[in-house]
Design an enzyme around this catalytic site. Sequence first.
Site, PDB file in Angstrom:
ATOM      1  N   ASP A   1     -12.405  66.913 102.271  1.00  0.00           N
ATOM      2  CA  ASP A   1     -12.223  68.062 102.521  1.00  0.00           C
ATOM      3  C   ASP A   1     -12.197  68.731 100.586  1.00  0.00           C
ATOM      4  OD1 ASP A   1     -10.919  70.477 103.555  1.00  0.00           O
ATOM      5  OD2 ASP A   1      -9.429  70.505 102.547  1.00  0.00           O
TER       6      ASP A   1
ATOM      7  N   GLU B   1     -22.651  74.026  98.957  1.00  0.00           N
ATOM      8  CA  GLU B   1     -23.191  74.370  97.913  1.00  0.00           C
ATOM      9  C   GLU B   1     -24.366  75.170  98.123  1.00  0.00           C
ATOM     10  OE1 GLU B   1     -22.607  72.959  95.473  1.00  0.00           O
ATOM     11  OE2 GLU B   1     -21.122  71.306  95.712  1.00  0.00           O
TER      12      GLU B   1
HETATM   13  C1  GLC Z   1     -11.545  73.589 104.086  1.00  0.00           C
HETATM   14  C2  GLC Z   1     -11.379  72.828 105.272  1.00  0.00           C
HETATM   15  C3  GLC Z   1     -10.339  74.551 106.051  1.00  0.00           C
HETATM   16  C4  GLC Z   1      -8.852  74.736 104.928  1.00  0.00           C
HETATM   17  C5  GLC Z   1      -9.757  74.853 103.438  1.00  0.00           C
HETATM   18  C6  GLC Z   1      -8.509  74.052 103.357  1.00  0.00           C
HETATM   19  O1  GLC Z   1     -12.367  73.945 103.960  1.00  0.00           O
HETATM   20  O2  GLC Z   1     -12.024  72.806 106.696  1.00  0.00           O
HETATM   21  O3  GLC Z   1     -10.176  74.301 107.541  1.00  0.00           O
HETATM   22  O4  GLC Z   1      -8.217  75.379 105.362  1.00  0.00           O
HETATM   23  O5  GLC Z   1      -9.933  73.296 103.302  1.00  0.00           O
HETATM   24  O6  GLC Z   1      -7.650  72.501 102.736  1.00  0.00           O
END
Ligand code: GLC
Length: 587
Positions: free
Chosen positions: A248, A313
Amino acid sequence: MYWTKSAVIAAAILAFTATAPSTSIAAAQSTSTTIAQAIKDQPTGPEWWRHAVIYELYPRSFQDSNNDGVGDLKGITSRLDYLHDLGIDAIWITPMYPSPGIDYGYDISNYVAIDPLYGSMQDFDNLVAEAKKRDIRIIMDYVINHTSDKHEWFIESRSSRDNPKRNWYVWHDGKGQTATDKGQPPNNWQSWFGHSAWQWDEKTRQYYYHYFYVEQPDLNWRNPEVHKAMDGVLDFWMQRGVAGFRIDAVSRLFEDPQMRDDPYLPGHNAYGDRNIQHKYTDDLPQVHDVLKEVRKVVDKYPGNPVLVTEADEPNVQALTKMYGNADEVQLPMDFQIADVNELSAPRFRELFHQIENNSAHGQPEFFFSNHDQRRQWDRYGDGEHNDQIAKLMAVLELTARGTPQMYYGEELGMRTTDPARVEDVHDPIGKLGWPKEKGRDGERTPMQWDATPQAGFTTVQKPWLPIPPTSTKYNVETESKDPDSIYNAYKRLLSLRKTEPALRDGAQIGINNDDKDVFAFVRTTGDASIVVALNMSGKPQKIALDWKSIGVTGTKLAPLYSSPKFSTDSGDRLELPPFAALVAKIE
Ligand code: GLC
């Protein structure tokens, strides 16, 4: 709408700068491109993920087994046959770890447990075992940038300035701070979710940094102890039999040690802040050291574990860096392609060509929808031909060379169903930014299994998000009976990917590269060739498909999939109906 990095920058500067003319693909891909060369150049290997189709599944919304209105692990297990039958090879499950749920699971308070809302560790082990019986692998979400503020690491960290975990997070004095005055935040860094990225902590009288919500403090990746603890998380899940991780928000791991202010961009965002370029808080070079480390940890385990990155990106060069020297990530999600947001043959051609020719020879990873983005049915649909366009997008996603990643319900034509009133919004950014930003609830509604009022998702009257009214038409049960449904288009295409060698292993070469309406390419192993032609316009298009220019012989077409049905009797000369998609063998 949840903006991606490239979209923010593009929207802010579009009015001010002329976009550079894009290189003509026809020129870049000279007519001397031979099949032999393309086959030689394409990255190959025996790893399972090169031929897999990944399916992203939002556990809250897939299937409720205990009738509390929220999906769960047993629910997912009960639907594995559906996924297997559809032709899915791996599921990426968004976080189901214990969490206060501010960011619906992306604020984790324990990385090595299952949130009781979703079940138990035994349910998880059972899911892995049952999935394995059906050749389905499990990919976990690895939320690496931040924890919840309720994680015991942060509770300790904020308990005193000399706590051993103080330095596990990013703490800083305020600007002009004195013994009695907290001063101003240390600099102008902004949270992706609005307002300052610094939060004052009264007890220890310092600010902590959070790229996302206040309740999501950033881990300090400059601290070796954080590395050790987070590597342990990877080991924990690998030992339970998972096949890899989707990492993530990985580009956000490091911040500028000099704490320089980020430059402003023109305009304001939905939260009323000045637009900003996250120059000093995003994509710092150290990110790649962490990716190498993560890869080393997972590579200790057999079975070719895979790493997928979420890093939106802004161009192919930045995306390419994620592959490293084949020692970082195998599948960086391609946000450029996901975010084209218009049916444009030249734009898709350009981006597919770029990723296909990335200098790292990395495997492309395509997707058009996910849990942060409005669903593709609405983003690519023109309001009138959305179902037809959904099938065209399915062809693009499932016939291009690379690893496709689907989002649950896209195979049905699920659409975005936003909350009607701010009182109904769950996602905090939707409350903060209403009505400009309605949050991400709309793309996270329950899976539509059948036409009953609860769509087969649950039996309770009020599931955590309402069942979209369109579920009476767009659902698994109804669509499986209709040979022309979106669902059956996906099923057919997923099966073709497995059974047709050219779609499974073939190189991809663009043809008719100057056509502004039709995106066409050939997938070929040399022995077998398949042409894909996508009319991205609302008008019929006459085209002479020029596969001879790349050295493919053959005069006849044997359609494998066509939507709508139309005549291909005249071989390479076709009249493609509006938004038509054709996949045909060249014989
Ligand atoms: C990523 C996830 C999103 C989340 C963010 C913070 O972008 O896909 O859903 O809110 O990270 O963890």
